[in-house]
Write an enzyme that holds these catalytic residues in place. Sequence first.
Site, PDB file in Angstrom:
ATOM      1  N   TYR A 143       0.837  -1.207   0.000  1.00 22.35           N
ATOM      2  CA  TYR A 143       0.000   0.000   0.000  1.00 22.35           C
ATOM      3  C   TYR A 143       0.872   1.258   0.000  1.00 22.35           C
ATOM      4  CZ  TYR A 143      -3.703   3.244   1.456  1.00 22.35           C
ATOM      5  OH  TYR A 143      -4.602   4.285   1.528  1.00 22.35           O
ATOM      6  N   ASP A 144       1.804   1.337   0.962  1.00 21.10           N
ATOM      7  CA  ASP A 144       2.621   2.548   1.126  1.00 21.10           C
ATOM      8  C   ASP A 144       3.483   2.804  -0.110  1.00 21.10           C
ATOM      9  OD1 ASP A 144       1.626   1.952   3.618  1.00 21.10           O
ATOM     10  OD2 ASP A 144       3.514   2.151   4.694  1.00 21.10           O
ATOM     11  N   GLU A 145       4.217   1.774  -0.511  1.00 22.26           N
ATOM     12  CA  GLU A 145       5.115   1.948  -1.661  1.00 22.26           C
ATOM     13  C   GLU A 145       4.309   2.066  -2.956  1.00 22.26           C
ATOM     14  OE1 GLU A 145       7.968   2.853  -1.116  1.00 22.26           O
ATOM     15  OE2 GLU A 145       9.165   1.535   0.143  1.00 22.26           O
ATOM     16  N   LYS A 147       1.499   3.593  -3.309  1.00 26.04           N
ATOM     17  CA  LYS A 147       1.080   5.003  -3.403  1.00 26.04           C
ATOM     18  C   LYS A 147       2.273   5.909  -3.683  1.00 26.04           C
ATOM     19  CE  LYS A 147      -3.418   4.836  -2.383  1.00 26.04           C
ATOM     20  NZ  LYS A 147      -4.517   5.402  -3.161  1.00 26.04           N
ATOM     21  N   ASN A 172      -6.229   9.594   8.026  1.00 27.83           N
ATOM     22  CA  ASN A 172      -7.346   8.729   8.465  1.00 27.83           C
ATOM     23  C   ASN A 172      -8.715   9.419   8.402  1.00 27.83           C
ATOM     24  OD1 ASN A 172      -4.784   7.816   9.790  1.00 27.83           O
ATOM     25  ND2 ASN A 172      -6.101   6.106  10.348  1.00 27.83           N
ATOM     26  N   ARG A 184     -10.817  -1.319   9.940  1.00 28.37           N
ATOM     27  CA  ARG A 184     -10.178  -0.086  10.401  1.00 28.37           C
ATOM     28  C   ARG A 184     -10.677   0.233  11.797  1.00 28.37           C
ATOM     29  NH1 ARG A 184     -10.129   3.563   4.904  1.00 28.37           N
ATOM     30  NH2 ARG A 184     -11.974   2.354   4.317  1.00 28.37           N
ATOM     31  N   PHE A 189     -14.183  -0.390  16.403  1.00 23.57           N
ATOM     32  CA  PHE A 189     -14.588   0.043  17.744  1.00 23.57           C
ATOM     33  C   PHE A 189     -16.093   0.307  17.799  1.00 23.57           C
ATOM     34  CE2 PHE A 189     -10.232   1.828  19.389  1.00 23.57           C
ATOM     35  CZ  PHE A 189      -9.684   0.568  19.229  1.00 23.57           C
ATOM     36  N   GLY A 205      -2.346   0.910  22.921  1.00 24.74           N
ATOM     37  CA  GLY A 205      -3.315   1.951  22.566  1.00 24.74           C
ATOM     38  C   GLY A 205      -2.755   3.353  22.704  1.00 24.74           C
ATOM     39  N   ARG A 209      -3.545   8.709  16.086  1.00 22.80           N
ATOM     40  CA  ARG A 209      -4.030   9.006  14.739  1.00 22.80           C
ATOM     41  C   ARG A 209      -4.848  10.289  14.835  1.00 22.80           C
ATOM     42  NH1 ARG A 209      -1.034   5.330  14.068  1.00 22.80           N
ATOM     43  NH2 ARG A 209      -1.276   3.490  12.736  1.00 22.80           N
TER      44      ARG A 209
HETATM   45  P1  NAD Z   1     -12.653   1.875   0.022  1.00 20.98           P
HETATM   46  O1  NAD Z   1     -12.010   0.537   0.099  1.00 20.98           O
HETATM   47  O2  NAD Z   1     -13.992   2.060   0.623  1.00 20.98           O
HETATM   48  O3  NAD Z   1     -12.743   2.364  -1.486  1.00 20.98           O
HETATM   49  C1  NAD Z   1     -11.886   1.925  -2.509  1.00 20.98           C
HETATM   50  C2  NAD Z   1     -12.733   1.633  -3.742  1.00 20.98           C
HETATM   51  O4  NAD Z   1     -11.869   1.271  -4.834  1.00 20.98           O
HETATM   52  C3  NAD Z   1     -13.693   0.469  -3.525  1.00 20.98           C
HETATM   53  O5  NAD Z   1     -14.975   0.789  -4.005  1.00 20.98           O
HETATM   54  C4  NAD Z   1     -13.048  -0.664  -4.326  1.00 20.98           C
HETATM   55  O6  NAD Z   1     -13.999  -1.618  -4.773  1.00 20.98           O
HETATM   56  C5  NAD Z   1     -12.381   0.102  -5.455  1.00 20.98           C
HETATM   57  N1  NAD Z   1     -11.260  -0.622  -6.062  1.00 20.98           N
HETATM   58  C6  NAD Z   1     -10.226  -1.228  -5.408  1.00 20.98           C
HETATM   59  N2  NAD Z   1      -9.389  -1.781  -6.313  1.00 20.98           N
HETATM   60  C7  NAD Z   1      -9.896  -1.515  -7.558  1.00 20.98           C
HETATM   61  C8  NAD Z   1      -9.493  -1.828  -8.878  1.00 20.98           C
HETATM   62  N3  NAD Z   1      -8.388  -2.546  -9.135  1.00 20.98           N
HETATM   63  N4  NAD Z   1     -10.271  -1.407  -9.918  1.00 20.98           N
HETATM   64  C9  NAD Z   1     -11.403  -0.693  -9.681  1.00 20.98           C
HETATM   65  N5  NAD Z   1     -11.831  -0.369  -8.442  1.00 20.98           N
HETATM   66  C10 NAD Z   1     -11.084  -0.780  -7.394  1.00 20.98           C
HETATM   67  O7  NAD Z   1     -11.592   2.897   0.657  1.00 20.98           O
HETATM   68  P2  NAD Z   1     -11.699   4.457   0.941  1.00 20.98           P
HETATM   69  O8  NAD Z   1     -11.419   4.663   2.352  1.00 20.98           O
HETATM   70  O9  NAD Z   1     -12.924   5.016   0.331  1.00 20.98           O
HETATM   71  O10 NAD Z   1     -10.425   4.977   0.135  1.00 20.98           O
HETATM   72  C11 NAD Z   1     -10.526   5.580  -1.145  1.00 20.98           C
HETATM   73  C12 NAD Z   1      -9.167   6.119  -1.577  1.00 20.98           C
HETATM   74  O11 NAD Z   1      -8.700   7.072  -0.618  1.00 20.98           O
HETATM   75  C13 NAD Z   1      -8.087   5.041  -1.701  1.00 20.98           C
HETATM   76  O12 NAD Z   1      -7.284   5.323  -2.825  1.00 20.98           O
HETATM   77  C14 NAD Z   1      -7.283   5.216  -0.430  1.00 20.98           C
HETATM   78  O13 NAD Z   1      -5.951   4.821  -0.603  1.00 20.98           O
HETATM   79  C15 NAD Z   1      -7.406   6.711  -0.180  1.00 20.98           C
HETATM   80  N6  NAD Z   1      -7.216   7.024   1.243  1.00 20.98           N
HETATM   81  C16 NAD Z   1      -8.191   6.753   2.160  1.00 20.98           C
HETATM   82  C17 NAD Z   1      -7.976   7.036   3.496  1.00 20.98           C
HETATM   83  C18 NAD Z   1      -9.010   6.773   4.557  1.00 20.98           C
HETATM   84  O14 NAD Z   1      -8.724   6.993   5.722  1.00 20.98           O
HETATM   85  N7  NAD Z   1     -10.208   6.367   4.261  1.00 20.98           N
HETATM   86  C19 NAD Z   1      -6.752   7.573   3.907  1.00 20.98           C
HETATM   87  C20 NAD Z   1      -5.785   7.802   2.947  1.00 20.98           C
HETATM   88  C21 NAD Z   1      -6.023   7.534   1.615  1.00 20.98           C
HETATM   89  N1  UDP Z   2      -6.286  -0.564  15.733  1.00 22.13           N
HETATM   90  C1  UDP Z   2      -6.677  -1.067  16.968  1.00 22.13           C
HETATM   91  N2  UDP Z   2      -7.726  -1.935  17.003  1.00 22.13           N
HETATM   92  C2  UDP Z   2      -8.412  -2.320  15.886  1.00 22.13           C
HETATM   93  C3  UDP Z   2      -8.016  -1.795  14.641  1.00 22.13           C
HETATM   94  C4  UDP Z   2      -6.935  -0.929  14.603  1.00 22.13           C
HETATM   95  O1  UDP Z   2      -6.103  -0.731  18.002  1.00 22.13           O
HETATM   96  O2  UDP Z   2      -9.365  -3.104  16.014  1.00 22.13           O
HETATM   97  C5  UDP Z   2      -5.169   0.391  15.686  1.00 22.13           C
HETATM   98  C6  UDP Z   2      -4.099   0.067  14.674  1.00 22.13           C
HETATM   99  O3  UDP Z   2      -3.126  -0.811  15.233  1.00 22.13           O
HETATM  100  C7  UDP Z   2      -3.539   1.429  14.351  1.00 22.13           C
HETATM  101  C8  UDP Z   2      -4.726   2.360  14.504  1.00 22.13           C
HETATM  102  O4  UDP Z   2      -5.688   1.650  15.284  1.00 22.13           O
HETATM  103  O5  UDP Z   2      -2.548   1.789  15.278  1.00 22.13           O
HETATM  104  C9  UDP Z   2      -5.375   2.776  13.189  1.00 22.13           C
HETATM  105  O6  UDP Z   2      -5.600   1.604  12.424  1.00 22.13           O
HETATM  106  P1  UDP Z   2      -6.369   1.617  11.029  1.00 22.13           P
HETATM  107  O7  UDP Z   2      -6.272   0.252  10.470  1.00 22.13           O
HETATM  108  O8  UDP Z   2      -7.701   2.220  11.189  1.00 22.13           O
HETATM  109  O9  UDP Z   2      -5.538   2.659  10.134  1.00 22.13           O
HETATM  110  P2  UDP Z   2      -3.988   2.892   9.830  1.00 22.13           P
HETATM  111  O10 UDP Z   2      -3.141   2.038  10.716  1.00 22.13           O
HETATM  112  O11 UDP Z   2      -3.841   2.534   8.390  1.00 22.13           O
HETATM  113  O12 UDP Z   2      -3.802   4.329  10.123  1.00 22.13           O
END
Ligand code: NAD
Ligand code: UDP
Length: 312
Positions: A143-145, A147, A172, A184, A189, A205, A209
Amino acid sequence: MRALVTGGAGFIGSHLCDYLLAQGDEVIALDNFFTGSKQNIKHLLDHPDFELVRHDIIQPILLEVDQIYHFACPASPVHYQYNPVKTTKTSVMGTINMLGMAKRVRARLMLASTSEVYGDPEVHPQPESYWGKVNPIGIRSCYDEGKRVAETLMMDYHRQNNVDVKIIRIFNTYGPRMAINDGRVVTNFIVQALRNEDITIFGEGRQTRSFQYVDDLILGVSRMMQKEDFIGPVNLGNPVEFTILELAQTVIRLTGSRSKLIYLPLPEDDPTQRKPDISLARNKLNWEPAIRLEDGLKKTIAYFEETLSRGK
Ligand code: NAD
Ligand code: UDP
């Protein structure tokens, strides 16, 4: 404007479709339904300006649009680690395909990047100028790399082919329409609290975030898309920081739950702290989040209550 929203059936993408249609844009939502659902956009299917395309963005596609909001990618660790090779492909090949389309039809393309490009940060809060501390071979790397490469591709297509690009780094984000099984922390929670089940704290904990309500994000996304002469990257997140323990206690209080806290091992490479520096977004976009965690949580709790009562 005709806009394409990749990932349009997902959590953020579906809110973006709602917003753009309300603004009077035509919207094409593209999704492969890996983590998104038809339920999220069911209310839009009869809208005259809305179209839904089932497609996987790792395959090329050509659509005539003015703007592309590129949000397709699983975002929750549980989902993006389910098939990590596919996650990298989605970020890399999916972004190449969207860049190719943007180049051909001269569309403006926005990449939904992430605070995860900062990894487990040594700089706190994180400004856009910080290059991050990311493990290239760990379980979060797909995911990280992925992006980070997507950001590289955006900048290189811009420099090499003059594609009109924009990069946002989302922190987040939570709200209604998060998938109930997405793993997530906010989803877990709230669902655990509503079911009076144990609340699963990973580690002690004490990791932090900063949680942004989805409506705040959508406003920032819209401002960024309209802004001329500003590529980014720009952080979009709420700068108010909470420990995971504080989040758990707040959710218990707001739901009146009988749940107890249990402590489970911290997942590998879990960032210890995260909080956006949003000076750039404030200056360039005149944007900052307005919704307090408690208020956003109340709306999200109401959504999950309703979803659970429907037995979904
Ligand atoms: P989500 O999983 O609800 O939405 C992602 C959508 O993309 C889904 O509808 C999924 O079906 C679709 N998808 C995945 N792979 C696909 C593919 N190969 N082809 C077509 N569609 C595909 O997640 P979200 O939280 O709505 O995130 C949306 C975007 O925002 C993502 O790119 C994510 O990396 C970015 N983002 C979200 C957060 C967050 O906290 N929610 C934080 C940082 C970045
Ligand atoms: N986390 C947690 N309990 C859960 C799910 C997540 O304590 O049931 C923690 C997780 O280890 C992280 C933070 O909550 O430190 C946020 O996790 P999330 O998966 O929502 O997002 P991200 O780590 O990608 O920011």
